[in-house]
Design an enzyme around this catalytic site. Sequence first.
Site, PDB file in Angstrom:
ATOM      1  N   ALA A 133       1.318  -0.842   0.527  1.00 29.76           N
ATOM      2  CA  ALA A 133      -0.114   0.305  -0.024  1.00 29.76           C
ATOM      3  C   ALA A 133       0.845   1.117   0.005  1.00 29.76           C
ATOM      4  O   ALA A 133       0.234   2.434   1.072  1.00 29.76           O
ATOM      5  CB  ALA A 133      -1.125  -0.342   1.252  1.00 29.76           C
TER       6      ALA A 133
ATOM      7  N   GLU B 255       6.951 -10.000 -18.665  1.00 25.81           N
ATOM      8  CA  GLU B 255       6.379  -9.042 -19.381  1.00 25.81           C
ATOM      9  C   GLU B 255       6.130  -8.323 -20.383  1.00 25.81           C
ATOM     10  O   GLU B 255       7.110  -8.906 -20.929  1.00 25.81           O
ATOM     11  CB  GLU B 255       7.559  -7.557 -18.297  1.00 25.81           C
ATOM     12  CG  GLU B 255       7.439  -7.715 -17.008  1.00 25.81           C
ATOM     13  CD  GLU B 255       6.603  -7.910 -16.556  1.00 25.81           C
ATOM     14  OE1 GLU B 255       5.400  -6.751 -16.435  1.00 25.81           O
ATOM     15  OE2 GLU B 255       6.154  -8.267 -15.109  1.00 25.81           O
TER      16      GLU B 255
ATOM     17  N   TYR C 222     -28.813  21.306  19.555  1.00 24.90           N
ATOM     18  CA  TYR C 222     -27.297  22.330  20.067  1.00 24.90           C
ATOM     19  C   TYR C 222     -27.754  23.276  20.450  1.00 24.90           C
ATOM     20  O   TYR C 222     -27.977  24.419  19.383  1.00 24.90           O
ATOM     21  CB  TYR C 222     -26.741  22.053  18.862  1.00 24.90           C
ATOM     22  CG  TYR C 222     -25.136  22.260  19.123  1.00 24.90           C
ATOM     23  CD1 TYR C 222     -24.923  21.590  19.504  1.00 24.90           C
ATOM     24  CD2 TYR C 222     -24.891  22.597  17.862  1.00 24.90           C
ATOM     25  CE1 TYR C 222     -23.254  21.871  19.192  1.00 24.90           C
ATOM     26  CE2 TYR C 222     -23.356  23.504  17.529  1.00 24.90           C
ATOM     27  CZ  TYR C 222     -22.751  22.596  18.237  1.00 24.90           C
ATOM     28  OH  TYR C 222     -21.102  22.974  18.683  1.00 24.90           O
TER      29      TYR C 222
ATOM     30  N   ALA D  43     -45.819  18.887  10.928  1.00 22.39           N
ATOM     31  CA  ALA D  43     -44.943  19.681   9.768  1.00 22.39           C
ATOM     32  C   ALA D  43     -43.886  20.806  10.415  1.00 22.39           C
ATOM     33  O   ALA D  43     -44.313  21.743  11.140  1.00 22.39           O
ATOM     34  CB  ALA D  43     -45.217  19.658   8.743  1.00 22.39           C
TER      35      ALA D  43
ATOM     36  N   ARG E 268      -1.363   9.511  -9.860  1.00 24.59           N
ATOM     37  CA  ARG E 268      -2.350   9.493 -11.117  1.00 24.59           C
ATOM     38  C   ARG E 268      -4.152   9.530  -9.868  1.00 24.59           C
ATOM     39  O   ARG E 268      -4.983   9.728 -10.635  1.00 24.59           O
ATOM     40  CB  ARG E 268      -2.964   7.861 -12.027  1.00 24.59           C
ATOM     41  CG  ARG E 268      -1.501   8.296 -12.396  1.00 24.59           C
ATOM     42  CD  ARG E 268      -1.953   6.867 -13.862  1.00 24.59           C
ATOM     43  NE  ARG E 268      -1.789   5.622 -13.387  1.00 24.59           N
ATOM     44  CZ  ARG E 268      -2.339   4.466 -14.360  1.00 24.59           C
ATOM     45  NH1 ARG E 268      -3.122   4.726 -15.645  1.00 24.59           N
ATOM     46  NH2 ARG E 268      -2.223   3.652 -13.725  1.00 24.59           N
TER      47      ARG E 268
END
Length: 457
Positions: A14, A161, A376, A369, A20
Amino acid sequence: MTDTTRDRAAIILAAGKGTRMKSDLPKVMHPVGGRPMVDWSIDLAREVGCSRIIVVVHPSQSVLIDHVKALLGEGCIAFQDPPQGTGHAVRCGEAALKGFAGDLVVLYGDSPLVPASAIEDLFAALGTGAALGVLGFEAETPGLYGRLILSDDGDLDAIVEAREATPDQLAVTLCNSGVMAGDADTMFRLLGKVTNTNAKGEYYLTDLVGLARAEGATCKAVQCGEEDLIGCDSKADLAEAEAIFQARRRTAAMDSGVTLVAPETVYFAHDTVLEADVVVEPNVVFGPGVHVHGGARIRAFSHIEGAEIASGCMVGPYARLRPGTVLETDVHIGNFVETKNTRMGKGAKASHLAYLGDGQIGASVNIGAGTIFCNYDGFLKYETKIGEGAFIGSNSALVAPVQIGKGAIVGSGSVVTKDVPANALAVARGQLVQREGWAISFRTRKSAEKAGSTQKD
């Protein structure tokens, strides 16, 4: 966890910078299915029974290092600096595996879709006497992939390869994924023989096959689907992996009895659980941590994350359920309702235009509604509790911490700052003032003002 006769370990590569990706975030931390790609590889290693997991990183990747340490602990990090190829990366993990005796698999942190069955097949190949097992795939367009060259008896003879392949070898469509397994001591011993005498000046893990064959050892190739082995080096690759993941999860959901009205518009996270007889309408997004029980219906354009939804519930359209939401049986959440860290009891309803944060709502409560839980104060969060059968009138603001008693009624437009006893009526709003005929005089005055302004212009 899978039973094994030999201990298993994994080294996850990793350390790539992922240039890219065009991102400050380490490549393997980009998500597929709502979790970092490296987590998929770690979970894969766990699923196949690896008792030791080492993640090879670059020292500059502090976000990745902290993340992996939180998952695996301090001893599970190895550093590669500077990067010198895949063989070098695996050798960087050798010290962290000191004292390990067993089979080792090399995985990649940017390959999130590798199935556990393929890794089990690799380990099984070792059990038949192979020194190394390599995971390959039949490529529709082999391009620059390394080719897996098989002998007449089907063993893996070499990895070539593309740039070094003959025309006949280039015609081979069985390609190398990079995933390899073998006895740990054997792999590290062979890695000690790998040189960097190649165009890139790097140490290649693929050289192990040639070295093993030179010693007379057997190597095996194991195959799985090309889509399973997608590696994500760019945002385009990431989008492709996400699309594969989503397509598979949609199919799996429908196969298990879930109705997706427009499957291509529904998006899942890696851990989404939808039981049989759940109905999901178009354009629904499931973030991580969602469990929907059978018989619930998720209506169009809803976003759900970190929530549990019981049978008989109706959610949406245009609802947002945030983490900590628990809906008990037959709860109705309507359009433009947002919940967070709130439990709603059986049969409770919030049909439209409400914010319900940090709440405990009893059975059969009706939320009108425009209702807001004011949870908070700029520093801390507080809880709102509403007793069974209470009725909250439209456009009410409940200022937490506050409790509304069982069966209580809160009048529309109220701002409630104190607890309301059971079965009480609470009305907290300004007194209505009426002035007879005032509207007529107002309109007359304003019409004259407007006429005068027009003449001046």
